[in-house]
Write a protein that holds these residues in place. Structure first.
Motif, PDB file in Angstrom:
ATOM      1  N   PHE A 127       0.823  -1.214   0.000  1.00 53.53           N
ATOM      2  CA  PHE A 127       0.000   0.000   0.000  1.00 53.53           C
ATOM      3  C   PHE A 127       0.856   1.262   0.000  1.00 53.53           C
ATOM      4  O   PHE A 127       1.879   1.314   0.681  1.00 53.53           O
ATOM      5  N   PRO A 128       0.436   2.298  -0.724  1.00 48.85           N
ATOM      6  CA  PRO A 128       1.064   3.612  -0.549  1.00 48.85           C
ATOM      7  C   PRO A 128       0.732   4.143   0.841  1.00 48.85           C
ATOM      8  O   PRO A 128      -0.278   3.754   1.435  1.00 48.85           O
ATOM      9  N   ARG A 129       1.551   5.053   1.357  1.00 48.98           N
ATOM     10  CA  ARG A 129       1.405   5.466   2.750  1.00 48.98           C
ATOM     11  C   ARG A 129       0.030   6.045   3.063  1.00 48.98           C
ATOM     12  O   ARG A 129      -0.544   5.792   4.130  1.00 48.98           O
ATOM     13  N   GLU A 130      -0.534   6.830   2.124  1.00 53.68           N
ATOM     14  CA  GLU A 130      -1.821   7.461   2.418  1.00 53.68           C
ATOM     15  C   GLU A 130      -2.946   6.443   2.645  1.00 53.68           C
ATOM     16  O   GLU A 130      -3.894   6.698   3.385  1.00 53.68           O
ATOM     17  N   LEU A 131      -2.838   5.268   2.021  1.00 52.59           N
ATOM     18  CA  LEU A 131      -3.854   4.241   2.223  1.00 52.59           C
ATOM     19  C   LEU A 131      -3.709   3.552   3.583  1.00 52.59           C
ATOM     20  O   LEU A 131      -4.665   2.989   4.112  1.00 52.59           O
ATOM     21  N   LEU A 132      -2.514   3.620   4.148  1.00 55.04           N
ATOM     22  CA  LEU A 132      -2.283   2.998   5.450  1.00 55.04           C
ATOM     23  C   LEU A 132      -2.970   3.762   6.574  1.00 55.04           C
ATOM     24  O   LEU A 132      -3.138   3.239   7.680  1.00 55.04           O
ATOM     25  N   ASP A 133      -3.357   5.015   6.294  1.00 52.14           N
ATOM     26  CA  ASP A 133      -3.991   5.843   7.313  1.00 52.14           C
ATOM     27  C   ASP A 133      -5.505   5.958   7.143  1.00 52.14           C
ATOM     28  O   ASP A 133      -6.146   6.766   7.809  1.00 52.14           O
ATOM     29  N   ILE A 134      -6.095   5.143   6.262  1.00 54.42           N
ATOM     30  CA  ILE A 134      -7.544   5.199   6.070  1.00 54.42           C
ATOM     31  C   ILE A 134      -8.249   4.822   7.380  1.00 54.42           C
ATOM     32  O   ILE A 134      -7.888   3.849   8.038  1.00 54.42           O
ATOM     33  N   GLN A 135      -9.250   5.624   7.745  1.00 56.06           N
ATOM     34  CA  GLN A 135     -10.032   5.365   8.955  1.00 56.06           C
ATOM     35  C   GLN A 135     -11.367   4.742   8.579  1.00 56.06           C
ATOM     36  O   GLN A 135     -12.014   5.156   7.629  1.00 56.06           O
ATOM     37  N   ASN A 136     -11.786   3.734   9.355  1.00 53.58           N
ATOM     38  CA  ASN A 136     -13.075   3.101   9.094  1.00 53.58           C
ATOM     39  C   ASN A 136     -14.199   3.938   9.697  1.00 53.58           C
ATOM     40  O   ASN A 136     -13.985   5.080  10.117  1.00 53.58           O
ATOM     41  N   ASN A 137     -15.402   3.400   9.755  1.00 53.09           N
ATOM     42  CA  ASN A 137     -16.546   4.177  10.237  1.00 53.09           C
ATOM     43  C   ASN A 137     -16.441   4.563  11.707  1.00 53.09           C
ATOM     44  O   ASN A 137     -17.150   5.446  12.167  1.00 53.09           O
ATOM     45  N   LEU A 138     -15.583   3.881  12.442  1.00 53.75           N
ATOM     46  CA  LEU A 138     -15.335   4.244  13.840  1.00 53.75           C
ATOM     47  C   LEU A 138     -14.055   5.076  13.959  1.00 53.75           C
ATOM     48  O   LEU A 138     -13.530   5.251  15.056  1.00 53.75           O
TER      49      LEU A 138
END
Length: 343
Positions: A127-138
């Motif tokens: 994964f690129p770094r920005e995808l590693l920081d995706i937040q879920n609904n919580l």
């Protein structure tokens, strides 16, 4: 993997008053054979009329351990794959890797939840770094989830790949808050020792929605080893929590924990720091009739004559406790803490 419109409407109608249950609920439910065999329609029916959700807040009900295994097989990111196979599967892999469930989880979230750590390590590298920081609904990142599950090798890998330590979940907790609450020293150590000084300073000062910093959380949960770790990294010992203005020392006194009181005093905390209502740690110790803690505070030089907003000194709160009264020198006669005769 998606529901029909009718099914969605039925789910939303029955879920309006539900509360997402969290990672611990998921771990117990995902291992229930009966639950894993239920259809989506049966799950919706079984959850209607209940006050709390039975399905996980962290994974789509259409994804199970078995379906994640299919994901792993289809992604074909293992070493040794030839170029032809890679080209043929490239489009499908991209679709799978960029999938986000109805609960906002990426496949990396799911790999961590299902404790597929080898696969998670592969995804982190992919994964690129920005995808590693995706937040879920919580509002949980993969780093939050890896910390919740004490997967310190995943935490180490994520931090090494530059993920944010400052993102907060729905309770305002950073991943370091989570580690301090649960006592996961290895996870906290990976975050603290691999973060840049500037980023770490922001994380140490960050307050969750209850106004607690990581030091406050570690103190409230009596995580002494983590308190020492935070102190070594220069955490501000006198930061006040956001609701009543308590410092970590006030909290340790409230817990009647002499060890933590000593730890904070020996590390240089302000013994006379006052809460928003003017109470010092000595006010709290005397008010709780804790002679041992009150004595230690007096040894550290606590000012016995500081008045709170009720115009009370610590002596006013002694309430006839001889052990505590012995800590106060009687070089004058006082009524309600006010001198009436000097000798």
């Amino acid at each position: 993997m998606s529901r029909s419109g009718g099914e969605k409407e039925r789910k939303y109608e029955s879920d309006e008053s539900r509360i997402d249950s969290g990672i611990d609920s998921y771990k117990s439910i995902s291992r229930d054979p009966y639950w894993s065999l239920q259809s989506s329609e049966e799950k919706d029916k079984s959850s209607c009329g209940t006050e709390e959700r039975l399905d996980s807040a962290y994974a789509s009900s259409s994804l199970t351990v078995d379906s994640l295994g299919d994901f792993i097989e289809k992604c074909s990111i293992s070493e040794g794959e030839n170029a032809t196979d890679s080209e043929n599967n490239n489009e499908e892999e991209v679709n799978l890797l960029t999938t986000v469930t109805e609960d906002g989880d990426t496949i990396l979230h799911l790999a961590i939840i299902h404790e597929e750590q080898h696969f998670a390590h592969q995804l982190i590298e992919l994964f690129p770094r920005e995808l590693l920081d995706i937040q879920n609904n919580l509002y949980q990142t993969p780093l939050h989830l890896a910390t919740y599950l004490n997967q310190h090798s995943i935490v180490k890998d994520l931090v090494a790949n530059g993920v944010s330590l400052e993102l907060q979940d729905q309770d305002g907790n950073t991943p370091l808050h989570v580690a301090c609450e649960r006592g996961f020293w290895d996870c906290a150590n990976e975050m603290i020792h691999n973060a840049s000084p500037n980023k770490l300073a922001h994380v140490l000062e960050a307050q969750n929605w209850r106004g607690l910093t990581c030091l406050h959380v570690a103190t409230v949960h009596k995580q002494r080893r983590l308190m020492r770790l935070l102190m070594k990294k220069g955490v501000n010992l006198n930061t006040q929590e956001g609701t009543s203005g308590k410092t970590a020392l006030h909290m340790a006194v409230e817990l009647h924990d002499v060890y933590m009181v000593n730890l904070l005093l020996n590390s240089g905390t302000d013994v006379d720091a006052a809460m928003f209502n003017g109470c010092t740690a000595l006010h709290l110790a005397v008010g709780r009739q804790d002679a041992a803690v009150a004595n230690r505070l007096c040894q550290a030089g606590a000012d016995k004559m500081i008045r709170n907003m009720e115009d009370e000194t610590a002596l006013d709160l002694a309430d006839g406790n001889d052990d505590i009264l012995a800590l106060f020198p009687f070089d004058d006669i006082q009524i309600m803490g006010r001198t009436v005769i000097n000798f």
